[in-house]
Design a protein around this motif. Structure first.
Motif, short mmCIF file in Angstrom:
data_model
loop_
_atom_site.label_atom_id
_atom_site.label_comp_id
_atom_site.label_asym_id
_atom_site.label_seq_id
_atom_site.Cartn_x
_atom_site.Cartn_y
_atom_site.Cartn_z
N ARG A 185 0.83 -1.20 0.00
CA ARG A 185 0.00 0.00 0.00
C ARG A 185 0.87 1.25 0.00
O ARG A 185 0.54 2.24 -0.67
N ALA A 186 1.97 1.23 0.74
CA ALA A 186 2.83 2.41 0.78
C ALA A 186 3.52 2.64 -0.56
O ALA A 186 3.58 3.77 -1.06
N THR A 187 4.07 1.58 -1.16
CA THR A 187 4.75 1.76 -2.45
C THR A 187 3.74 2.12 -3.54
O THR A 187 4.06 2.93 -4.43
N THR A 188 2.54 1.57 -3.46
CA THR A 188 1.50 1.92 -4.44
C THR A 188 1.12 3.39 -4.30
O THR A 188 0.93 4.10 -5.29
N ALA A 189 1.00 3.84 -3.05
CA ALA A 189 0.68 5.26 -2.82
C ALA A 189 1.78 6.16 -3.36
O ALA A 189 1.51 7.21 -3.95
N GLY A 190 3.03 5.76 -3.17
CA GLY A 190 4.14 6.55 -3.70
C GLY A 190 4.12 6.61 -5.21
O GLY A 190 4.30 7.67 -5.82
N ALA A 191 3.87 5.47 -5.85
CA ALA A 191 3.82 5.43 -7.31
C ALA A 191 2.66 6.28 -7.83
O ALA A 191 2.77 6.94 -8.86
N ALA A 192 1.55 6.28 -7.08
CA ALA A 192 0.38 7.05 -7.52
C ALA A 192 0.61 8.56 -7.46
O ALA A 192 -0.05 9.33 -8.15
N LEU A 193 1.56 8.98 -6.61
CA LEU A 193 1.85 10.41 -6.52
C LEU A 193 2.42 10.95 -7.82
O LEU A 193 2.30 12.13 -8.12
N GLY A 194 3.05 10.08 -8.60
CA GLY A 194 3.65 10.53 -9.85
C GLY A 194 5.02 11.12 -9.63
O GLY A 194 5.38 11.56 -8.54
N PHE A 195 5.79 11.16 -10.73
CA PHE A 195 7.17 11.64 -10.61
C PHE A 195 7.24 13.06 -10.08
O PHE A 195 8.12 13.41 -9.30
N GLU A 196 6.31 13.92 -10.53
CA GLU A 196 6.42 15.33 -10.18
C GLU A 196 6.35 15.58 -8.68
O GLU A 196 6.71 16.65 -8.21
N ARG A 197 5.92 14.59 -7.90
CA ARG A 197 5.82 14.77 -6.45
C ARG A 197 7.01 14.18 -5.70
O ARG A 197 7.06 14.26 -4.48
N ILE A 198 7.95 13.56 -6.42
CA ILE A 198 9.09 12.96 -5.73
C ILE A 198 9.86 14.01 -4.94
O ILE A 198 10.21 13.81 -3.77
N ALA A 199 10.13 15.16 -5.57
CA ALA A 199 10.93 16.19 -4.91
C ALA A 199 10.22 16.70 -3.66
O ALA A 199 10.83 16.88 -2.60
N THR A 200 8.91 16.95 -3.77
CA THR A 200 8.15 17.43 -2.61
C THR A 200 8.19 16.42 -1.48
O THR A 200 8.43 16.76 -0.32
N LEU A 201 7.98 15.16 -1.81
CA LEU A 201 7.98 14.11 -0.81
C LEU A 201 9.37 13.93 -0.20
O LEU A 201 9.52 13.82 1.02
N ALA A 202 10.39 13.95 -1.05
CA ALA A 202 11.75 13.74 -0.56
C ALA A 202 12.21 14.89 0.32
O ALA A 202 12.83 14.67 1.38
N LEU A 203 11.92 16.12 -0.08
CA LEU A 203 12.33 17.27 0.73
C LEU A 203 11.61 17.27 2.07
O LEU A 203 12.17 17.71 3.08
N ALA A 204 10.38 16.77 2.10
CA ALA A 204 9.66 16.70 3.37
C ALA A 204 10.37 15.80 4.35
O ALA A 204 10.30 15.99 5.57
N GLU A 205 11.12 14.82 3.83
CA GLU A 205 11.83 13.89 4.71
C GLU A 205 13.08 14.50 5.33
O GLU A 205 13.70 13.91 6.20
N THR A 206 13.49 15.68 4.85
CA THR A 206 14.73 16.28 5.36
C THR A 206 14.46 17.45 6.28
O THR A 206 15.39 18.14 6.70
N THR A 207 13.18 17.70 6.63
CA THR A 207 12.86 18.88 7.43
C THR A 207 12.88 18.61 8.92
O THR A 207 12.77 19.54 9.72
N GLY A 208 12.99 17.34 9.32
CA GLY A 208 13.05 17.05 10.74
C GLY A 208 14.34 17.53 11.36
O GLY A 208 15.34 17.73 10.71
N THR A 209 14.34 17.72 12.65
CA THR A 209 15.55 18.17 13.34
C THR A 209 15.95 17.15 14.39
O THR A 209 15.18 16.28 14.77
N GLY A 210 17.17 17.29 14.86
CA GLY A 210 17.63 16.40 15.92
C GLY A 210 18.30 15.16 15.38
O GLY A 210 18.37 14.91 14.19
N HIS A 211 18.82 14.37 16.30
CA HIS A 211 19.59 13.19 15.93
C HIS A 211 18.65 12.09 15.44
O HIS A 211 17.64 11.80 16.06
N ARG A 212 18.98 11.49 14.32
CA ARG A 212 18.20 10.36 13.84
C ARG A 212 18.64 9.10 14.59
O ARG A 212 19.83 8.89 14.79
N PRO A 213 17.70 8.25 14.92
CA PRO A 213 18.08 7.03 15.62
C PRO A 213 18.82 6.07 14.71
O PRO A 213 18.66 6.09 13.50
N ALA A 214 19.66 5.26 15.32
CA ALA A 214 20.33 4.21 14.55
C ALA A 214 19.30 3.22 14.07
O ALA A 214 18.22 3.09 14.62
#
Length: 782
Positions: free
Chosen positions: A674-703
């Motif tokens: 379901r997650a990969t299908t949802a990602g594919a459904a977003l279309g290529f033009e949304r990759i950048a938006t989705l990817a940049l959203a993943e870099t907005t968090g702050t603080g140490h990432r867990p191992a």
């Protein structure tokens, strides 16, 4: 005693609809807002788009606001301009002894709906100007292909169903088109239960979303399937006729409507309309000037303005350029007129001459864009090519099939290497390059060496390594014969890449080093910068990180001196990949985000997919399984379309496979799919938006956890969303921004911001991208 009934006072003369009025809800809302703000609102647009129905519906809806009524005056039957005033006076109740129209309306609080003003525009404009000056409570809603051209006028453009108000294709507009087709087909007795909205929507797009064309096509469903109708649109004017007898004759067929429009144009406008049919898409004013010719002292700019005023051309701003476009139906009508009446449209005017000027212009555009690519003007160069691509394709296709013009077509393909390879339009670039190579050999004409490295590079990235090697060696041979040092260095470097693809690191390094030396000696800074980041990438995936860093530093230094950002973004991608492989995930994410922001500015699809891929791997290391799976689905849609998974490099493919295996181990099959299908459904033009959203968090990432993480609260335990919050959550998951959601739902952006914040708080998450993941995996939401 029997009570006498009081006669009901009629406060309008708008006839009842005999067919349903479909869609246009946004337009009706906007007209309702505009009417109190202006004395004269003119609805303009191409004939058949639905201006009259919209005006009549808007007028009927506004009746309560006008104590003295809403009165429709249809000028379609008025032939003589001298009777304009009389036609208005005849339709508005009042004493017959009034000497002038102004006296007739002076004390009236009324709305006049002036329909079909086209042929009588000057007289209607003069009459309206006088009325507005002398009758302070009169408001006017007019329909015309051209504005009336008076100072009080507010123009509202009515676009076809398939085109939104500012150049976008809106889902609501497309739904309206499908609804209209189904409604009219049902009225005609057709059964479309088994026909999908996708098929109907595709037909409506082919019909340009023009209401009249959709209605005429729907009548054909009595004897034809939707697929049959679509297949016959090559002869749309013969197909789309036979409208109801109670319509005005010009609305009974598409040809009659456009013939009537054609007759309203002057000689220069008809000539330019016909000549514009050579363009395959939007064209800038500069392109029109270069390609089209007018007789005598006529100025192209003025004639373009005239066609825009008549809604035959539509101007849309793209960056700092205005491009003019024509609906396919109008373009096809112009093409037929050019074929049949070329001699009457201008001395020496021929379709052949037009095509040659069109080819010359767009060959020049491609060459200039290539020269502009390395340096500070990359975004401008990419925007230019994106906007001109339909015309570039048409010019190439025309050139490549003729022996004398074939060389020009091949040069265009080669000049656009940065579009195919630099910005990731891999499959199209490969098709063009292979077609060009086939034609050159079929015609037996010399092949430019530089076209061979373009073809070889494309084949290499899309996985055909053996053929890539063959054409790259052919490139070196031709470059030697032609004395083309630039092509030789590219051929040599890309042969080095072939060695890397075959895990021959030493052979690849030797060839790349030689190519860098050649580029340095020739002063070819673009080639040098490209070869450095490509060599750095090879070092990186083979874990020689210090050498990779040295290549990236040199590349970045060259680019900064020349104002180039594109090569820098790839050097950053290499550095981010290096940090990832060394386990520095925070650093990798930060560098990748910087690269991604630059890639977005030049619409670099390949680069965006590569960085999105890397961020998916980082999310997996962080234990953000759903985020990672959604990103993998999004990048996967690009790799499938391009034919080159992670550029085909074994080491990168292995990293993707490892990421996928980890996610499958940590997520249930259902959640992963379901997650990969949802990602594919977003279309290529949304990759950048989705990817940049993943870099907005702050603080140490867990191992990376070694076992399944504690899941978020189950769906039953998560607070329910309100209906509006649920609606907005789904729109966020579809990839819309808050501003786009506000426009779609006709609410304020701050209201959307608040709802999104509530969704995040209720679900205990921090990022918009996590909304997409939860919507994808929660059955109660999706």
């Amino acid at each position: 005693m029997q009570r006498l009934s009081t006669p009901k006072t009629t406060r309008h003369n708008i006839p009842a609809d005999v067919t349903s009025f479909v869609g246009r809800n946004r337009e009706l809302r906007e007209i309702r807002v505009l009417l109190p703000q202006t004395r004269l609102l003119t609805l303009t647009g191409i004939g058949g788009v639905g201006k009259s129905r919209l005006a009549r519906s808007a007028g009927s809806a506004a009746r309560r606001a006008f104590p003295d009524g809403v009165w429709l005056i249809d000028f379609s039957s008025v032939q003589d301009p001298r009777f304009v005033r009389q036609a208005i006076q005849d339709c508005v109740p009042g004493p017959s002894t009034v000497l002038s129209l102004a006296d007739h309306l002076r004390d009236k609080n009324t709305l006049l709906v002036l329909d079909n003003c086209d042929r009588l525009g000057q007289e209607v404009g003069d009459t309206v100007a006088a009325l507005l000056a002398q009758c302070p409570d009169v408001r006017i809603l007019a329909t015309s292909r051209t504005p009336l051209g008076i100072s009080a006028e507010n123009v509202y453009v009515v676009y076809p169903f398939a085109a939104g108000a500012e150049g976008g294709t809106g889902r609501d507009a497309a739904d309206d088109a499908v609804h209209l087709f189904r409604d009219r087909a049902r009225s005609a007795g057709a059964d479309l239960e088994a026909v999908t909205d996708t098929d109907v929507g595709r037909l409506c797009r082919r019909l340009d979303g023009v209401a009249l064309a959709i209605e005429l096509a729907a009548l054909r469903t009595r004897t034809m399937t939707v697929q049959d109708i679509e297949s016959r649109l090559g002869d749309r004017f013969e197909l789309l006729k036979g409208g109801p007898r109670d319509l005005h004759p010009r609305h009974r067929s598409l040809w009659a409507l456009l013939e009537w429009t054609w007759d309203q144009c002057d000689a220069d406008e008809r000539s330019l309309w016909a000549q514009f049919s050579v363009f395959a898409g939007p064209a800038s004013l500069d392109a029109i000037r270069h390609v089209c010719r007018l007789d005598g002292e006529s100025i192209v700019d003025d004639v373009v303005e005239g066609l825009v005023q008549q809604s035959i051309l539509v101007g849309r701003r793209s960056g700092d350029t205005i491009r003019f476009q024509m609906l396919d139906t109008i373009r096809e009508f112009g093409r037929l007129k050019l074929e049949r009446e070329a001699a009457a449209l201008g001395p020496g005017l021929t379709a052949q001459g037009l095509r040659e000027r069109h080819l010359d212009h767009y060959a020049t555009v491609a060459a200039a864009a290539e020269q502009d690519w390395f340096g500070p003007h990359q975004p401008r160069s990419m925007a230019l090519i994106n906007g001109e691509m339909p015309n570039l394709r048409a010019a190439f296709e025309w050139a490549i099939d003729d022996r004398d013009r074939c060389g020009t077509g091949v040069a265009m393909v080669t000049d656009l290497w940065f579009y195919w390879l630099g910005c990731g339009h891999l499959q199209e670039g490969r098709l063009w390059s292979e077609h060009a190579w086939d034609r050159v050999h079929e015609f037996g004409i010399p092949q430019e060496a530089r076209s061979l490295w373009t073809l070889g590079w494309n084949l290499l990235i899309t996985g055909d390594v053996d053929r890539a090697e063959r054409h790259l060696r052919e490139c070196l041979d031709e470059a030697s014969r032609q004395g083309d040092a630039h092509a030789a260095s590219f051929g040599r470097a890309l042969l080095g890449a072939v060695h890397f693809f075959r895990d021959d690191v030493a052979g690849g390094v030797e060839l790349y080093t030689a190519a860098i030396d050649e580029a340095t000696h020739a002063g070819d800074q673009l080639a040098r910068a490209m070869f450095l980041y490509q060599l750095g990438e090879a070092y990186c995936i083979n874990r020689e990180f210090d050498l990779a860093e040295q290549c990236c530093r040199e590349c970045i230094a060259i680019c900064e001196r020349h104002g180039d950002r594109w090569c820098i973004s790839y050097a950053q991608w290499v550095r981010a990949l290096s940090a990832y492989q060394r386990g520095s995930y925070d650093s990798s994410a930060a560098i990748a985000a910087a690269a991604l922001r630059t890639m977005v500015t030049v619409d670099d699809q390949l680069g965006i997919a590569l960085v999105g891929e890397l961020l998916a791997w980082i999310a997996t290391r962080d234990g953000r399984w759903l985020d990672a799976a959604t990103l993998l689905g999004a990048t996967g849609s690009y790799w499938t379309a391009s034919g080159g998974t992670v550029m085909g490099l074994r080491q990168l493919v292995t990293l993707r496979q490892e990421c996928t295996a980890t996610l499958r181990a940590q997520l249930s099959d259902r959640d992963f799919e379901r997650a990969t299908t949802a990602g594919a459904a977003l279309g290529f033009e949304r990759i950048a938006t989705l990817a940049l959203a993943e870099t907005t968090g702050t603080g140490h990432r867990p191992a990376a956890p070694t076992a399944r993480p504690v899941a978020r609260a189950p769906a039953a335990a998560m607070p329910d969303l309100t209906p509006r919050e649920l609606e907005i959550a789904r729109l966020v998951a579809s990839g819309l921004t808050n501003k786009e959601i506000a426009a779609k739902l006709v609410i304020g952006k701050r209201t959307v911001d608040t709802h999104v914040a509530h969704v995040l708080a209720k679900w205990g998450i921090r990022r918009r991208s996590e909304i997409a993941s939860l919507v994808a995996t929660r059955a109660d939401v999706s």
